[in-house]
Design a protein around this motif. Structure first.
Motif, PDB file in Angstrom:
ATOM      1  N   UNK A  62      -3.351 -16.840   9.835  1.00 46.26           N
ATOM      2  CA  UNK A  62      -2.198 -15.998   9.514  1.00 46.26           C
ATOM      3  C   UNK A  62      -2.401 -15.214   8.215  1.00 46.26           C
ATOM      4  N   UNK A  63      -3.617 -15.266   7.669  1.00 47.78           N
ATOM      5  CA  UNK A  63      -3.839 -14.665   6.356  1.00 47.78           C
ATOM      6  C   UNK A  63      -4.858 -13.531   6.388  1.00 47.78           C
ATOM      7  N   UNK A  64      -4.574 -12.499   5.616  1.00 48.49           N
ATOM      8  CA  UNK A  64      -5.489 -11.386   5.376  1.00 48.49           C
ATOM      9  C   UNK A  64      -5.381 -10.993   3.908  1.00 48.49           C
ATOM     10  N   UNK A  65      -6.231 -10.084   3.467  1.00 56.17           N
ATOM     11  CA  UNK A  65      -6.090  -9.521   2.134  1.00 56.17           C
ATOM     12  C   UNK A  65      -5.296  -8.229   2.229  1.00 56.17           C
ATOM     13  N   UNK A  66      -4.404  -8.011   1.293  1.00 54.37           N
ATOM     14  CA  UNK A  66      -3.619  -6.778   1.304  1.00 54.37           C
ATOM     15  C   UNK A  66      -3.473  -6.200  -0.086  1.00 54.37           C
ATOM     16  N   UNK A  67      -3.437  -4.880  -0.188  1.00 51.94           N
ATOM     17  CA  UNK A  67      -3.096  -4.269  -1.476  1.00 51.94           C
ATOM     18  C   UNK A  67      -1.579  -4.360  -1.626  1.00 51.94           C
ATOM     19  N   UNK A  68      -1.094  -4.194  -2.833  1.00 52.27           N
ATOM     20  CA  UNK A  68       0.340  -4.341  -3.063  1.00 52.27           C
ATOM     21  C   UNK A  68       1.143  -3.258  -2.353  1.00 52.27           C
ATOM     22  N   UNK A  69       0.505  -2.103  -2.099  1.00 53.26           N
ATOM     23  CA  UNK A  69       1.220  -1.003  -1.450  1.00 53.26           C
ATOM     24  C   UNK A  69       1.474  -1.310   0.025  1.00 53.26           C
ATOM     25  N   UNK A  70       0.442  -1.760   0.732  1.00 55.34           N
ATOM     26  CA  UNK A  70       0.618  -2.099   2.151  1.00 55.34           C
ATOM     27  C   UNK A  70       1.486  -3.341   2.305  1.00 55.34           C
ATOM     28  N   UNK A  71       1.266  -4.312   1.434  1.00 55.06           N
ATOM     29  CA  UNK A  71       2.024  -5.556   1.531  1.00 55.06           C
ATOM     30  C   UNK A  71       3.504  -5.313   1.284  1.00 55.06           C
TER      31      UNK A  71
END
Length: 239
Positions: A62-71
């Motif tokens: 259930x985990x990915x890396x995200x930038x704060x903008x997309x997240x």
């Protein structure tokens, strides 16, 4: 959007999802899983199914890396019940799903409908595209840097392509050519935005294949022998 292979969970149990970050970064590189922004500051472990909607907080799947903008734009929208209404870079052929016209992403509607005439693949791709607002153009007061950084990456990639073509014409030395290929790879890894580089170098198969190899755990099965996205939606369709 770069399709990725996270592999099996590297841990049996963690107490907090933030502990998954070093594993995700090692497997996927320091890039947003959605917009491909190079995450140099304040990276975020992103939940595919929002933890606020009941998504598992620490499950590797259930985990990915995200930038704060997309997240931030994705927010608390998705739940365990509706994640299958979207495509995801660790599950689907996101390389085919989107194109980049002059560095600006758009849904690859024509290709998606060729792959799935029912339109389901297209609708799922469009839904993720709208969820994180991949084509968002910020106003002067917004801090969303995705648009500006992506445009800069596009310009750098174009300059690299121009130099590469000149080098190929005047240099008759395989070692020298290999050296410049490595310079392109190093630059692309530093700048980020994998799909922008793949678009700019679309007529240079040897560079495409190198980029697929160099960006950590890019899902190679979704690309053909020339480095272009294959016309399929999920890897299960490959025999």
């Amino acid at each position: 959007m770069r399709p990725v292979n996270k592999g099996k969970s590297p841990y049996q149990k963690i107490n907090d999802y933030s502990e998954a970050f070093p594993y995700l970064e090692k497997r996927l590189g320091g890039y947003c899983s959605y917009c491909e922004f190079p995450i140099k500051h304040v990276p975020e472990v992103e939940h595919i199914a929002s933890k606020a909607k009941g998504g598992d907080r620490t499950d590797w799947n259930n985990l990915l890396l995200g930038c704060k903008y997309c997240n931030t734009r994705k927010g608390k929208t998705t739940s365990p019940e509706d994640v299958d209404e979207y495509i995801w870079p660790d599950r689907d052929n996101t390389a085919l799903a989107y194109t980049y016209r002059n560095g600006v992403p758009e849904v690859n509607e024509k290709k998606l409908l060729e792959v799935d005439s029912t339109g389901k693949f297209y609708r799922k791709a469009k839904k993720l595209f709208d969820l994180v607002q991949l084509d968002h153009v910020p106003n002067e007061k917004e801090k969303d840097k995705r648009f500006a950084e992506r445009n800069e990456a596009f310009q750098i990639a174009q300059e690299s392509l121009s130099i590469w073509r000149k080098v190929k014409r005047i240099v008759d030395d395989s070692k020298a050519l290999e050296l410049y290929k490595n310079i392109i790879a190093t630059t692309a890894l530093a700048v980020g935005f994998f799909s922008v580089w793949m678009t700019v170098f679309s007529e240079e198969p040897e560079i495409l294949l190198m980029l697929i190899e160099k960006f950590p755990n890019t899902r190679k099965e979704y690309f053909d022998r020339t480095g272009h996205p294959m016309a399929l939606d999920k890897i299960e369709k490959v025999c």
